[in-house]
Design an enzyme around this catalytic site. Structure first.
Site, PDB file in Angstrom:
ATOM      1  N   ASP A   1      25.473  34.404  40.006  1.00 60.56           N
ATOM      2  CA  ASP A   1      26.592  35.310  39.711  1.00 60.56           C
ATOM      3  C   ASP A   1      27.198  35.090  38.329  1.00 60.56           C
ATOM      4  OD1 ASP A   1      26.203  36.307  42.251  1.00 60.56           O
ATOM      5  OD2 ASP A   1      27.724  34.997  43.146  1.00 60.56           O
ATOM      6  N   LYS A  61      24.311  37.934  35.092  1.00 59.38           N
ATOM      7  CA  LYS A  61      22.942  38.196  34.598  1.00 59.38           C
ATOM      8  C   LYS A  61      22.670  39.701  34.543  1.00 59.38           C
ATOM      9  CE  LYS A  61      21.308  35.775  38.039  1.00 59.38           C
ATOM     10  NZ  LYS A  61      22.566  35.253  38.594  1.00 59.38           N
ATOM     11  N   GLY A  93      22.579  39.763  43.981  1.00 63.62           N
ATOM     12  CA  GLY A  93      23.410  40.957  43.803  1.00 63.62           C
ATOM     13  C   GLY A  93      23.770  41.008  42.338  1.00 63.62           C
ATOM     14  N   HIS A  94      23.142  41.909  41.605  1.00 62.31           N
ATOM     15  CA  HIS A  94      23.354  41.992  40.150  1.00 62.31           C
ATOM     16  C   HIS A  94      24.143  43.259  39.832  1.00 62.31           C
ATOM     17  CE1 HIS A  94      19.575  39.279  39.475  1.00 62.31           C
ATOM     18  NE2 HIS A  94      20.530  38.695  40.159  1.00 62.31           N
ATOM     19  N   GLN A 133      19.657  34.226  41.202  1.00 66.57           N
ATOM     20  CA  GLN A 133      20.337  32.961  41.485  1.00 66.57           C
ATOM     21  C   GLN A 133      20.583  32.194  40.170  1.00 66.57           C
ATOM     22  OE1 GLN A 133      17.396  33.626  43.888  1.00 66.57           O
ATOM     23  NE2 GLN A 133      19.006  34.913  44.695  1.00 66.57           N
TER      24      GLN A 133
END
Ligand code: GDP
Ligand code: IMO
Ligand code: MG
Length: 426
Positions: free
Chosen positions: A12, A15, A39-40, A220
């Site tokens: 988080d 990225k 989750g991007h 990650q």
């Protein structure tokens, strides 16, 4: 040009935003590990997008996106993501490719993940997406890949896996799965996704020989890496830059650049040691100002000051020379900002991350104090216009890590970004 972007902390880091920026110059964007535990977030004028499995480059027209063989794919989640993007006007067909070697997440993986968290001896705080159990089957050689879904023995292999998993479920008091339902459902998924299947190593190596620009999107972060993270409180894949080779079918010598992404402070979701985790007041403030709630599970993220010791761990493991710092705007208004430079453990001082999470849990951070700044820095676009104390803070981080910060993010939107002059050379 081949560039890998990785997270330097516990995920988080922002990225998604950095990949979105860099993908302007890329032809192909590739995910190589993890799954829909990621989750991007990308914030564009047309709205906020959160990508879980599809590479973030999909939001830019005409870019090809590849889900590499190292990714574990939940086909139901992938189909949902495709449909949601299509509904928002994003074209997917002829732009998305999925490796035939990707391992598939089945409902028994998701349930096993959840049962272990609820009833097992070790609670990791996973995303409950079935990631760990799927990678475990891959390594045990009982996993099922896309290529297997289209083969004659799929039926037999699925039947065996369900039989085996149902035995394990008995110990947890869960009734288990019926073979027919899962089999039929997965045959439908296989047909729906057939058009995207490719040999990603062949596609990528051809693109490399044609001198295409390829961006590898890490999921990650280094501290969640299965080998070099805070084991066992980690994810089940190699989130390090090194993971891109096996996870996409390219050679180490084909990689030209690795860029690290770090937040201007530290966060972590789920369980596990976190030296320097804030106490209640600062925690609540950072969660509120930084909107520190998970993009996948919505859980609140634990927060602390910037930890140079873990960032250095990441610099070493990924041989970073260039990094992006995100969320610098969140630090505005702090009278002083701290940087953790070492840990105290009993009467010892650690400069490197201990491998033992039990030891790490007892480490106390040693801080440097730096003067903060009041100004809202989100509208700033030039490095020289940042408050002097913000520049001092960044320069101290560069010095402690031995890297150059070439991108500074001061807000979630694409334009809320400062590029150093040296960025042009990336
Ligand atoms: P990722 O998993 O590394 O892509 O990061 P996430 O998307 O899970 O979390 C990063 C969050 O911070 C998202 O909500 C982003 O929109 C937001 N974000 C990214 N960069 C910045 C920034 O510079 N400032 C602020 N305030 N928010 C940012
Ligand atoms: P992105 O790509 C932050 C964490 C979980 C848990 C541990 C194991 O958005 O940075 P898993 O479901 O992978 O078995 O969970 O890893 N985790 C993440 N934390 N960002 C992520 O992805 C994460 N993916 C997994 O919270 O602690
Ligand atoms: Mg995320």
């Amino acid at each position: 040009m081949t560039t890998i972007v990785i997270g330097m902390q516990w995920g988080d880091e922002g990225k998604g935003k950095i990949i979105d920026i860099l993908s302007e110059r890329a032809d192909i964007i590739v995910r190589y590990q993890g799954g829909n535990n990621a989750g991007h977030t990308i914030v564009l004028p047309e709205g906020r997008f959160i990508l879980h499995l599809i590479p973030s480059g999909i939001l830019r027209k005409n870019k090809k996106c590849i889900i590499g063989n190292g990714v574990v794919v939940d086909p139901q989640a992938l189909i949902k993501e495709i449909e949601e993007l299509e509904k928002r006007g994003i074209k997917i067909d002829r732009r998305l490719l999925i490796s035939e070697r990707c391992h598939i997440i089945f409902p028994y993986h998701r349930i096993l993940d959840r049962l272990r968290e609820e009833k097992g001896v070790l609670k990791i705080g996973t995303t409950a997406r079935g990631i760990g159990p799927c990678y475990a089957d891959k390594v045990s050689r009982t996993g099922i890949r896309f290529i297997d879904l289209y083969s004659k023995d799929f039926k037999e292999r699925l039947r065996n896996n369900i039989r085996e998993k149902n035995e394990i479920f008995k110990a947890y008091g869960f009734k288990g799965f019926s073979f027919n339902k899962v089999y039929e459902q997965y045959q439908e998924f296989a047909e729906r996704l057939r058009r995207y299947i490719c040999d990603c190593s062949v596609v990528l190596n051809r693109a490399i020989s044609e001198k295409k620009n390829i961006l590898f999107e890490g999921a990650q972060g280094t501290l969640l890496d299965i080998d070099y993270g805070t084991y066992p409180y980690v994810t089940s894949s190699n989130a390090l830059a090194g993971g891109a080779c096996a996870g996409a079918g390219i050679a180490p010598t084909s990689i030209e650049e690795v860029i690290g992404v770090a937040k201007a402070y530290t966060t972590r979701v789920g369980e596990g040691p976190f030296p320097g985790q804030f106490s209640d007041r600062l925690m609540a403030e950072f969660q509120r100002v930084g909107k520190e709630y998970g993009a996948t599970t919505g859980r609140s993220r634990r927060c602390g000051w910037f930890d140079a010791l873990i960032a250095r761990h990441s610099v070493r493991l990924n041989n970073l020379k260039t990094i992006a710092i995100t969320k610098l705007d969140v630090l505005s208004g702090q009278r002083s900002v701290k940087i953790c430079t070492a840990y105290k453990y009993k009467n010892k001082v650690f400069k490197e991350l201990p491998a033992d999470s039990r030891v790490l849990a007892q480490c106390r951070p040693i801080y440097e104090n730096w003067a903060g700044w009041e100004e809202d820095i989100s509208p700033i676009r030039e490095y020289k216009d940042l408050p002097q104390n913000a520049r001092r803070y960044l320069e101290r981080i560069e010095q402690l890590l031995g890297v150059e910060i070439k991108i500074i993010s001061v807000g979630s939107q694409r334009e809320e970004t400062i590029f150093k002059e040296s960025f042009a050379k990336i």
